[in-house]
Structure formats: C-alpha cells, structure tokens
Design an enzyme around this catalytic site. Structure first.
Site, PDB file in Angstrom:
ATOM      1  N   CYS A 188      57.951  23.207  33.442  1.00 34.52           N
ATOM      2  CA  CYS A 188      56.520  23.161  33.122  1.00 34.52           C
ATOM      3  C   CYS A 188      56.228  23.835  31.784  1.00 34.52           C
ATOM      4  CB  CYS A 188      55.717  23.835  34.230  1.00 34.52           C
ATOM      5  SG  CYS A 188      55.570  22.842  35.715  1.00 34.52           S
ATOM      6  N   CYS A 336      64.272  29.670  21.989  1.00 32.16           N
ATOM      7  CA  CYS A 336      63.032  28.987  22.381  1.00 32.16           C
ATOM      8  C   CYS A 336      62.311  29.913  23.355  1.00 32.16           C
ATOM      9  CB  CYS A 336      63.342  27.619  23.002  1.00 32.16           C
ATOM     10  SG  CYS A 336      64.318  27.681  24.520  1.00 32.16           S
TER      11      CYS A 336
END
Length: 379
Positions: A188, A336
């Site tokens: 998500c 990231c």
C-alpha cells in the site's frame, strides 16, 4: 459474568435485535479476538469490536505512528505521531468502551510466538501488511482450528473472507499457495490506497468476526467478497478447498509454523533479497563519517515529507532515463521507503555496470534508528 446496568444501557440497541439480545451480548462479553495489526484494517475493526462489546481484544503491533498513517488509520491521531501504535490504540479503545479488556503485544507475530498468542483467543482478524505474516496467521489458525477473518486492500479495491478449514472452507494457501515473486504485489505504501477503503473493509471484517462469535448468519466460507469503490460494486468469487493444498489438503506437507512462506522476508513481495544490501545502522555510520553517494528512488511527495540528508532524488520510474545522474565513480547506495523499490533499482543499476547497494528497510528503518535515544548526532 453478567451484564452490568451500565452495559445494559450501552448495548440497548443490540438487546432488541433478534439473534443477539441479552444472551448474545453476554456471549460477546465472554469472547476474545486477536487483531494482527492496528493499521488501516485493524483500526476500524478494533473500534467496532470494542463498541460492540467483545470482552477481550488482543492487539499485535510493533510499529510507531507515522504522520502518513493518519489518512486512514483512524485509531491514531496527531498527538501520537512518533509514539507506539499499541499505546495509541489501547488508549482509544479504552476510551471507546471502558467495559472491555485490551491486551497489547508489542512485537511481530512470529513462528515462535504465534502458537501461544493465538491460542488465547477465539478467532483472529488479519490486518497485516505483508505475505509472510499472512501465511503465518493462516497456518497457526489452521493448526489451532481458529477462524481467520481475512481482509486486504489495494488503491480502490478490497477483499474480505473467512479462512476456516475446520468449518468446511478453504485456507489462505488454497487461494495463494506460495509467496508471490518479487515485484508482483506492491504494498500500500508503494501503490497507495484511498483512505476510506480500509474503513469499509475493516468494518466488514468486524461484522464477520461478530457473526462468528454469535453464531449468526453464514460466514463467507469459500467466498471472496470483492469491493470496487470506483464502480460502487461488490462481487463474490468462489474459493474451493484445494485437495492439493500443502497445509489443509489430502496429503499435507506443511506441518510446522516454521516453513518457507512464514520465514520469508517481509519485503520479498516487492523486492529482491538477492541484491547486495547494507543495514540502516551501517548507513548511519557511513553518514556520520561524511557525505555518502545516496540515491532516493521514492516519489517527490514522499521525499518532501522526509529525506536522508544529502540524498539525490530520482524516482524509480525515471531511473533508467536519468541513470547518467547516478554517481558512477564508486559504490552508490539506494534507498526507498522500506527497501522494495530500491532493490529493483539496485538490480537495474548493477545490470548497467554500477556498484549499487540497497539500503535494507529504507528510510522507515533509518528514521526509526535516528529516533532512538542512543543515536549519535551527525556532524
């Protein structure tokens, strides 16, 4: 154990519902649910189970509240940012209903603790965010003959079902036999999710949990309820028990909670663990010594919220055409949010001949480390 006068007043609208009444409400008071995760799905589910009067709620989570959670994780508020989710969740649930018991388990569900933990509750509500924990939740529920109320979300879509082979339905492995290959299923945090969606799916999970506890209606055994928010539609897919299932099939081979799926890396669905990597602790030591060639492959909006000092922003989708901007004169470190996208970037860069290394855990792990009291200040 009877209902007090205050409880009779609180649950008055339940007491007149056929199939519930005082007897059903007392049954809820004597029931218990373990919620794996207090995030997007766990938040609405926990609130409604508490409001309904489920007597004992167990919460499993080891994370802290991040501001990006607040768009959908309605258990938590601004004043709890940076603090343990369990503390926030327990305070909110006790405020919602002081008549229930809230038990907190500040840890991850693991093959070593799952059996004892799940054994203390009547059913499990799966609100986790990674495949290994989903497999573990499924496996322990199967071995202990406990219903597992499953929910998942992705952007504008959600799914709900109940996995309970002991009640005649399939298990999670009948639907998904193994962990998906790297990159097949973005999380998500990478794909995004409409904030309202987990409220809908989590509420449906709470409904199914209450039905199971009360013995009301028909649980969706062998049915996967799929919700499409953009089309305002529900559809049901049939899920049949798989005779060849390695867990619940005719010739099972998975007999322990310690297996390939439950022991897989939580990032394996979105990354590649074969890529060279360093820990955030190692990165922190490098940064303390001076500037480090560091590339952030998140989106610009994520970078604007938080970033590692000195990092160069090149979103993953732009990396190949902007590869000339990546330092070529030595080792370069790629990060990231949690390590998934960066492992893909490392693979691409190494195929192009660069000495790229992934930062395991991404900026989430780095920020958590920097918040710790023992973290040394950078020069």
């Amino acid at each position: 154990m009877d209902l007090t006068t205050a409880e009779l007043e609180r649950y008055a609208r339940h007491l007149t519902v056929p199939g519930i009444g005082p007897e059903g409400q007392l049954r809820l008071k004597r029931s218990s649910v373990l919620l794996v995760g207090t995030g997007g799905l766990g938040s609405p589910a926990a609130l409604y189970l508490a409001a309904a009067g489920v007597g004992r709620l167990g919460l499993v989570d080891d994370d802290v509240v991040d501001r990006s959670n607040l768009q959908r994780q309605i258990l938590h508020g601004e004043s709890w940012v940076g603090k343990p989710k369990l503390s926030s969740a327990a305070a909110r649930l006790r405020e919602a209903n002081p008549h229930i018991e809230v038990e907190t388990h500040s840890c991850r569900l693991t093959p070593d603790n799952a059996g004892e933990m799940v054994g203390r509750y009547d059913l499990v509500l799966d609100g986790c965010d990674n495949f290994p924990t989903r497999f573990l939740t499924n496996d322990v529920c199967f071995l202990q003959k406990k219903p597992c109320v499953y929910g998942s979300i992705f952007r504008f879509e959600g799914q709900v079902t109940v996995f309970a082979p002991h009640l005649g339905g399939p298990c999670f492995r009948c639907m998904l036999p193994t962990v998906p290959p790297a990159g097949a299923a973005p999380s998500c945090e990478e794909a995004g999710v409409l904030g309202v969606l987990p409220g809908i799916i989590g509420s449906l999970q709470a409904m199914e949990a209450i039905k199971l506890l009360l013995g009301l209606g028909e649980p969706p055994l062998g049915k996967l309820l799929c919700y499409d928010a953009l089309r305002t539609s529900f559809r049901t897919l049939r899920l049949a028990p798989d005779p060849g299932c390695r867990l619940c099939g005719e010739t099972p081979t998975v007999r322990s909670l310690h297996n390939a799926e439950t022991l897989a890396s939580a990032s394996c669905a979105v990354g590649d663990d074969s890529m060279p990597a360093i820990s955030v602790e190692q990165l922190d030591e490098l940064l303390a010594a001076g500037p480090v060639p560091l590339v952030d492959v998140r989106r610009p909006d994520e970078h604007a919220v938080s970033s590692i000092p000195g990092s160069l922003l090149i979103p993953l989708q732009e990396l190949e055409k902007r590869v000339a901007e990546v330092p070529h004169d030595g080792r370069v470190y790629i990060h990231c949010k949690s390590g998934g996208r960066s492992s893909h970037a490392v693979k691409l860069l190494r195929e192009l001949g660069l000495d790229a290394v992934n930062v395991a855990g991404g900026i989430d792990a780095w920020l958590k480390l920097r918040r710790s009291p023992s973290a040394a200040p950078h020069p």
